[in-house]
Design a protein around this motif. Structure first.
Motif, short mmCIF file in Angstrom:
data_model
loop_
_atom_site.label_atom_id
_atom_site.label_comp_id
_atom_site.label_asym_id
_atom_site.label_seq_id
_atom_site.Cartn_x
_atom_site.Cartn_y
_atom_site.Cartn_z
N CYS A 107 0.89 -1.24 -0.05
CA CYS A 107 0.06 -0.06 0.03
C CYS A 107 0.91 1.34 -0.02
CB CYS A 107 -0.93 -0.18 1.16
SG CYS A 107 -0.25 0.42 2.69
N GLU A 108 2.03 1.20 0.43
CA GLU A 108 2.97 2.19 0.11
C GLU A 108 3.20 2.98 -1.11
OE1 GLU A 108 4.30 -0.51 1.00
OE2 GLU A 108 5.74 -1.09 -0.46
N THR A 109 2.90 2.08 -1.93
CA THR A 109 2.81 2.57 -3.37
C THR A 109 1.54 3.19 -4.10
OG1 THR A 109 2.44 0.33 -4.49
CG2 THR A 109 4.60 0.83 -3.81
N SER A 110 0.27 3.08 -3.23
CA SER A 110 -0.57 3.50 -3.60
C SER A 110 -1.48 3.98 -2.48
CB SER A 110 -1.67 2.21 -4.28
OG SER A 110 -1.78 1.32 -3.23
N GLU A 111 -1.35 5.19 -2.05
CA GLU A 111 -1.93 6.04 -0.95
C GLU A 111 -3.10 6.36 -1.43
OE1 GLU A 111 0.71 9.68 -0.78
OE2 GLU A 111 -1.19 10.50 -0.67
N HIS A 112 -3.51 6.30 -2.75
CA HIS A 112 -4.99 6.54 -2.89
C HIS A 112 -5.85 5.48 -2.51
CE1 HIS A 112 -3.44 4.10 -6.22
NE2 HIS A 112 -4.71 3.74 -6.59
N SER A 113 -5.33 4.29 -2.11
CA SER A 113 -6.15 2.97 -1.79
C SER A 113 -6.49 3.42 -0.31
CB SER A 113 -5.23 1.92 -2.02
OG SER A 113 -5.17 1.54 -3.09
N MET A 114 -5.80 4.32 0.40
CA MET A 114 -6.12 4.18 1.71
C MET A 114 -7.38 5.32 2.07
SD MET A 114 -3.71 2.47 2.47
CE MET A 114 -3.49 2.22 4.13
N ASP A 115 -8.20 4.88 3.01
CA ASP A 115 -9.53 5.55 3.42
C ASP A 115 -9.50 6.32 4.46
OD1 ASP A 115 -11.53 2.70 2.48
OD2 ASP A 115 -10.82 4.39 1.18
N TYR A 116 -8.55 6.10 5.32
CA TYR A 116 -8.43 6.86 6.69
C TYR A 116 -7.08 7.13 6.96
CZ TYR A 116 -12.77 4.17 7.09
OH TYR A 116 -14.13 3.36 6.91
N TRP A 117 -7.00 8.43 7.35
CA TRP A 117 -5.85 9.06 7.66
C TRP A 117 -5.69 9.70 8.96
CZ3 TRP A 117 -1.53 9.14 4.14
CH2 TRP A 117 -1.88 8.62 2.84
N GLY A 118 -4.29 9.57 9.67
CA GLY A 118 -4.35 10.67 10.77
C GLY A 118 -3.93 11.96 10.48
N LYS A 119 -3.54 12.81 11.42
CA LYS A 119 -3.11 14.00 11.26
C LYS A 119 -1.86 14.36 10.94
CE LYS A 119 -7.26 16.04 13.91
NZ LYS A 119 -7.76 16.91 14.77
N GLY A 120 -0.96 13.18 11.47
CA GLY A 120 0.35 13.22 11.18
C GLY A 120 1.02 13.73 12.51
N ILE A 121 2.48 13.29 12.51
CA ILE A 121 3.29 13.62 13.47
C ILE A 121 4.70 13.85 13.26
CG2 ILE A 121 3.99 11.21 14.09
CD1 ILE A 121 3.74 12.19 17.00
N SER A 122 5.20 14.90 13.65
CA SER A 122 6.68 15.45 13.24
C SER A 122 7.52 14.50 13.66
CB SER A 122 6.95 16.88 13.51
OG SER A 122 8.04 17.42 13.06
N VAL A 123 8.58 14.23 12.70
CA VAL A 123 10.06 13.48 13.03
C VAL A 123 11.14 14.64 12.56
CG1 VAL A 123 11.64 11.50 12.81
CG2 VAL A 123 8.99 11.25 13.03
N THR A 124 12.05 14.99 13.42
CA THR A 124 12.99 15.75 13.06
C THR A 124 14.57 15.03 13.29
OG1 THR A 124 11.87 17.74 13.37
CG2 THR A 124 14.14 18.08 13.06
N VAL A 125 15.16 14.68 12.20
CA VAL A 125 16.74 14.24 12.75
C VAL A 125 17.45 15.07 12.23
CG1 VAL A 125 18.11 12.40 12.03
CG2 VAL A 125 15.59 11.93 11.64
N SER A 126 18.21 15.69 13.57
CA SER A 126 19.14 16.65 13.28
C SER A 126 20.01 16.65 14.39
CB SER A 126 18.48 18.04 13.42
OG SER A 126 19.58 19.20 13.40
N SER A 127 21.35 17.22 14.47
CA SER A 127 22.28 17.20 15.33
C SER A 127 22.31 18.63 15.93
CB SER A 127 23.89 16.63 14.66
OG SER A 127 24.24 17.81 13.68
#
Length: 127
Positions: A107-127
């Motif tokens: 499904c990672e290749t077809s996001e249009h197949s997904m019906d429900y979504w979360g609001k998202g969460i931030s990930v920051t990779v930094s020194s």
């Protein structure tokens, strides 16, 4: 109204690890294909990893995630996890959990197949 909630994001140094969680109320995630997607600043959203419904629980990964990220589910906790290891600055972005109540392979290749979504969460990779 289906609801997905992501947690576990934050700031981490390069080479570090984070575990993201996706939980849901009121529906059962084990009856859904669940995927993780991300959107880096200034870029389009892209798929990261997916796990099919509990009968098969087939896991798939985007190329950049193979060997570093691992998706799993805990049906008792009604939660899907994304363990992210050896994080790189290019992994920075907003990570979204998504679900659909049927088997969707890769499904990672077809996001249009997904019906429900979360609001998202931030990930920051930094020194």
């Amino acid at each position: 109204q289906a609801q997905l909630v992501e947690s576990g994001g934050g700031l981490v140094q390069p080479g570090g690890s984070l575990e993201l969680s996706c939980s849901s109320a009121p529906f059962r995630l084990d009856l859904h294909t669940v995927g993780w997607f991300r959107q880096a600043p200034g870029k389009e959203r892209e798929g990261v990893s997916c796990i099919t419904r509990y009968e098969t629980s087939i896991t798939t990964y985007a190329k950049f995630a193979e060997g570093r990220f691992f998706i799993s589910r805990d049906n008792f906790k009604n939660t899907v996890f994304l363990q992210m290891n050896n994080l790189k600055p290019e992994d920075t972005g907003v990570y979204y959990c998504a679900a659909v109540r049927r088997d969707v392979n890769s499904c990672e290749t077809s996001e249009h197949s997904m019906d429900y979504w979360g609001k998202g969460i931030s990930v920051t990779v930094s020194s």
